[in-house]
Design a protein around this motif. Structure first.
Motif, PDB file in Angstrom:
ATOM      1  N   LEU A 250     -38.661 -33.964 -15.913  1.00 39.92           N
ATOM      2  CA  LEU A 250     -39.025 -32.590 -15.571  1.00 39.92           C
ATOM      3  C   LEU A 250     -40.539 -32.395 -15.607  1.00 39.92           C
ATOM      4  O   LEU A 250     -41.110 -31.728 -14.745  1.00 39.92           O
ATOM      5  CB  LEU A 250     -38.347 -31.615 -16.533  1.00 39.92           C
ATOM      6  N   LYS A 251     -41.176 -32.999 -16.593  1.00 42.16           N
ATOM      7  CA  LYS A 251     -42.640 -32.891 -16.689  1.00 42.16           C
ATOM      8  C   LYS A 251     -43.324 -33.592 -15.527  1.00 42.16           C
ATOM      9  O   LYS A 251     -44.297 -33.074 -14.956  1.00 42.16           O
ATOM     10  CB  LYS A 251     -43.110 -33.484 -18.021  1.00 42.16           C
ATOM     11  N   ALA A 252     -42.816 -34.755 -15.140  1.00 40.36           N
ATOM     12  CA  ALA A 252     -43.417 -35.490 -14.021  1.00 40.36           C
ATOM     13  C   ALA A 252     -43.314 -34.715 -12.720  1.00 40.36           C
ATOM     14  O   ALA A 252     -44.236 -34.726 -11.898  1.00 40.36           O
ATOM     15  CB  ALA A 252     -42.747 -36.858 -13.879  1.00 40.36           C
ATOM     16  N   PHE A 253     -42.195 -34.031 -12.513  1.00 36.71           N
ATOM     17  CA  PHE A 253     -41.998 -33.240 -11.298  1.00 36.71           C
ATOM     18  C   PHE A 253     -42.597 -31.837 -11.423  1.00 36.71           C
ATOM     19  O   PHE A 253     -42.566 -31.071 -10.464  1.00 36.71           O
ATOM     20  CB  PHE A 253     -40.507 -33.128 -10.976  1.00 36.71           C
ATOM     21  N   ASP A 254     -43.109 -31.491 -12.612  1.00 40.14           N
ATOM     22  CA  ASP A 254     -43.691 -30.170 -12.877  1.00 40.14           C
ATOM     23  C   ASP A 254     -42.700 -29.062 -12.505  1.00 40.14           C
ATOM     24  O   ASP A 254     -43.025 -28.130 -11.755  1.00 40.14           O
ATOM     25  CB  ASP A 254     -44.999 -29.997 -12.106  1.00 40.14           C
ATOM     26  N   VAL A 255     -41.494 -29.164 -13.039  1.00 42.28           N
ATOM     27  CA  VAL A 255     -40.428 -28.204 -12.727  1.00 42.28           C
ATOM     28  C   VAL A 255     -40.687 -26.891 -13.463  1.00 42.28           C
ATOM     29  O   VAL A 255     -40.867 -26.872 -14.687  1.00 42.28           O
ATOM     30  CB  VAL A 255     -39.056 -28.782 -13.126  1.00 42.28           C
ATOM     31  N   ARG A 256     -40.688 -25.796 -12.691  1.00 40.27           N
ATOM     32  CA  ARG A 256     -40.940 -24.470 -13.259  1.00 40.27           C
ATOM     33  C   ARG A 256     -39.999 -23.446 -12.632  1.00 40.27           C
ATOM     34  O   ARG A 256     -39.745 -23.477 -11.434  1.00 40.27           O
ATOM     35  CB  ARG A 256     -42.402 -24.027 -13.017  1.00 40.27           C
ATOM     36  N   GLU A 257     -39.506 -22.555 -13.472  1.00 38.25           N
ATOM     37  CA  GLU A 257     -38.619 -21.464 -13.056  1.00 38.25           C
ATOM     38  C   GLU A 257     -37.509 -21.978 -12.137  1.00 38.25           C
ATOM     39  O   GLU A 257     -37.299 -21.496 -11.036  1.00 38.25           O
ATOM     40  CB  GLU A 257     -39.408 -20.351 -12.350  1.00 38.25           C
ATOM     41  N   ARG A 258     -36.810 -22.996 -12.613  1.00 35.91           N
ATOM     42  CA  ARG A 258     -35.759 -23.606 -11.811  1.00 35.91           C
ATOM     43  C   ARG A 258     -34.534 -23.940 -12.654  1.00 35.91           C
ATOM     44  O   ARG A 258     -34.629 -24.269 -13.836  1.00 35.91           O
ATOM     45  CB  ARG A 258     -36.239 -24.942 -11.198  1.00 35.91           C
ATOM     46  N   PHE A 259     -33.395 -23.864 -12.025  1.00 38.63           N
ATOM     47  CA  PHE A 259     -32.221 -24.559 -12.512  1.00 38.63           C
ATOM     48  C   PHE A 259     -32.430 -26.020 -12.138  1.00 38.63           C
ATOM     49  O   PHE A 259     -32.889 -26.329 -11.039  1.00 38.63           O
ATOM     50  CB  PHE A 259     -30.975 -24.025 -11.794  1.00 38.63           C
ATOM     51  N   PHE A 260     -32.105 -26.946 -13.025  1.00 43.54           N
ATOM     52  CA  PHE A 260     -32.259 -28.360 -12.700  1.00 43.54           C
ATOM     53  C   PHE A 260     -30.965 -29.109 -12.996  1.00 43.54           C
ATOM     54  O   PHE A 260     -30.178 -28.730 -13.858  1.00 43.54           O
ATOM     55  CB  PHE A 260     -33.427 -28.988 -13.469  1.00 43.54           C
TER      56      PHE A 260
END
Length: 388
Positions: A250-260
């Motif tokens: 998640l950190k590598a993809f810089d996931v923000r304000e998302r369902f993952f």
């Protein structure tokens, strides 16, 4: 906040997401191809306006709908479908109207398995050896390095459609003879293990505010190709190796304000191996599996996170929640009434599956939970027991 939900009628969980958006204070606007009169009453009650278009693949029609909404309601703050199929369309709309979220310059990193690998390497999580599978000579070069069996799958898309295990040269020849010409494939080393997921919500600051993990009992590739039933279990606690790998990805993809929804293999030695990243809720009733396992409403938690930047956690798992499907062509030892009679206290949901999902998810499914994993396993075995 003005929130446009694309395809709110399909899949059916869209009604729950839109309902919670409205309850969180959003003005919810829908774009879809279904007649308004045919919408789920919960969905139509949640929508302030619904704009029907004839062809959802026609980008210009969606642009026209957005123009109408902006003229009538003002600035659009979010545009989502929570559906992998519309990932590129969403990114295009967000780019064209400067809406918060993933834009076109990044979306191919989420669509193509071959491009995900750069981010997996950045995360430091183990990955499966892979290469583009464009010709037999290149495939043989790869196979000489990793050995049989290998797995071939479409570079773009999710699920197990057009995914095959190849164990010898004869099967390799058959693949190159019969493969669809319009699909780009990748080839991967076969890993002897089952898929474990890392699912949840990452807030606007990239912090994981809710997480859960599910273990599949079968290979989805085998379920689809052999037309078999499926089962999985959502656990009340996440394996530390899966949790650590998931957070790194998640950190590598810089996931923000998302369902993952991350998919990983767990090797026999416990290592987590990155497989796929999906910026959407998990399918196959897995959102409700999280609800039942954690006694939470993930639809409401997602809406509160998006609309109000609010987190009501931490959330603690309490139950093992299982999904067990059946296929029409398989003769089971216990009929539906027998299943209800034997397992009624554990069953939290049961119903038929939409035909479009039935190859992977089954024709009918049961969802059940217990604080005892052994009870859940016995229930799955009872549902799946076949006639001799």
């Amino acid at each position: 906040m003005n929130f446009v939900f694309f395809s709110p009628h399909f899949p059916t969980t869209g009604a729950d997401f839109c309902d919670r958006l409205k309850k969180a204070g959003a003005t919810v606007l829908g774009i879809g191809d279904a007649p308004y009169d045919g919408l789920d009453p919960k969905l139509s009650a949640a929508l302030s306006e619904y704009y029907r278009i004839a062809d959802m693949e026609n980008y210009d029609l969606t642009l026209r709908a957005m123009g109408h909404f902006i003229h009538k309601w003002g600035r659009i703050d979010r545009f989502e479908s929570l559906n992998e199929h519309w990932l590129e369309l969403e990114a295009g709309i967000r780019t064209d109207f400067n809406i918060y979220g993933t834009k076109l310059d990044f979306v191919k990193n989420l669509k193509k398995k071959s491009r995900m690998r750069a981010f997996f390497r950045k995360s430091g999580v183990d990955t499966i050896p892979q290469r583009k599978c464009s010709d037999r000579a290149g495939a043989l070069t790869f196979i000489r390095r990793v050995g049989y069996p290998v797995v071939v799958k479409p570079d773009s898309g999710s699920g197990a459609s057009n995914t095959f295990k190849i164990s010898n040269a004869k099967e390799l020849d058959a693949f190159f003879r019969d493969r669809p010409e319009d699909v780009t494939f990748v080839m991967e080393q076969f890993i002897d293990g089952l898929v474990v997921t890392y699912d949840g919500l990452a807030n606007r600051d990239g912090e994981v505010v809710l997480a859960a993990s599910t273990r599949y009992d079968h290979s989805v590739m085998d379920v689809v190709n052999k037309d078999r039933h499926l089962s999985y279990v959502c656990y009340p606690k996440i394996d530390p190796a899966i949790e650590a790998a998931g957070r790194k990805i998640l950190k590598a993809f810089d996931v923000r304000e998302r369902f993952f929804h991350l998919e990983l293999f767990q090797a026999r030695d416990g290592r987590a191996i990155a497989l796929e990243v999906n910026m959407r809720p998990p399918g196959a009733w897995m959102t409700d599996a999280i609800n039942f396992a954690y006694d939470v409403d993930v639809y409401a938690e997602w809406a509160e996170m998006v609309i109000n930047d609010r987190n009501r956690g931490p959330f603690t798992g309490k139950y093992f929640t299982a999904y067990a499907s059946r296929k029409k062509h398989i003769h089971y030892r216990h009929d539906h009434q027998a299943v209800l009679a034997a397992l009624g206290g554990k069953i939290v949901r049961h119903n038929a599956i939409e035909d479009v999902f039935s190859r992977a998810m089954g024709n009918y499914a049961y969802q059940l939970r217990s604080k005892d994993l052994a009870e859940v396993r016995e229930a799955i075995d009872f549902i799946h027991a076949e006639e001799a």
